[in-house]
Design a protein around this motif. Sequence first.
Motif, short mmCIF file in Angstrom:
data_model
loop_
_atom_site.label_atom_id
_atom_site.label_comp_id
_atom_site.label_asym_id
_atom_site.label_seq_id
_atom_site.Cartn_x
_atom_site.Cartn_y
_atom_site.Cartn_z
N UNK A 153 73.13 -0.31 24.50
CA UNK A 153 73.29 0.83 23.60
C UNK A 153 74.75 1.08 23.25
N UNK A 154 75.63 0.24 23.63
CA UNK A 154 77.03 0.43 23.31
C UNK A 154 77.86 0.76 24.53
N UNK A 155 77.28 0.74 25.68
CA UNK A 155 78.06 0.89 26.91
C UNK A 155 77.97 2.26 27.52
N UNK A 156 78.91 3.10 27.22
CA UNK A 156 79.03 4.38 27.92
C UNK A 156 78.31 5.49 27.18
N UNK A 157 77.92 6.50 27.96
CA UNK A 157 77.38 7.71 27.36
C UNK A 157 78.54 8.46 26.72
N UNK A 167 86.44 16.22 33.39
CA UNK A 167 86.17 14.82 33.09
C UNK A 167 84.72 14.69 32.62
N UNK A 168 84.53 14.07 31.48
CA UNK A 168 83.19 13.94 30.90
C UNK A 168 82.27 13.20 31.86
N UNK A 169 81.10 13.74 32.05
CA UNK A 169 80.11 13.11 32.91
C UNK A 169 79.89 13.84 34.20
#
Length: 193
Positions: free
Chosen positions: A21-25, A92-94
């Motif tokens: 899906x393109x790697x990272x969320x 930090x995102x996530x």
Amino acid sequence: MKLSCLRPLAALLLTLGLAACGGKASYDVSGTISNLNTDGLVLANGGDTLPVPSGKTAFTFIKRIDYGTDYNITVQTQPAHMTCGISGGSGSAGHYINISAAVTCSQNRYTVGGTVSGLTVDGLVLINGSAITTVAKDATTFTMAGSVDYGSTYAISVSAQPKGLECKVQPGTGGGTMGEANVTSVKIACNPV
């Protein structure tokens, strides 16, 4: 035993699915806004800026950020006659499902005061709306209790006279519309009765 073999397989499939899906969320950098009633607010997240018009109650930066990327939402430009602060604006995102900061704005407030002449005894009480200030004898300056919102009116008057004196607010100095600075031009003159 079978479950312990399935866990690494599930993790591998999840990793491959994310890579496909393109790697990272990626995450929206967004939040809520309260009390913004003038234009001029500009928020920033690194090099990404976002002008926010008056009346808005929410914001979302155009640029999304990837999992693990740090964010730091700041006020780049304050709105006219207001001050805005941010809570929950960095991280930090996530670490959280949503990035949701809270921007709270308030009207700038300033004090009203001035000079006193001829005050030789205690007992002078000044009033501005619900703000009451007692001025001590021999004082040459005063500042009213509380503060006044930008754009609001103020009107200083004498609420109680000191014994043996008559104190008056000098014409043209006791009232007006609050600007973008403390008022220090009110003049009170006290004379023997």
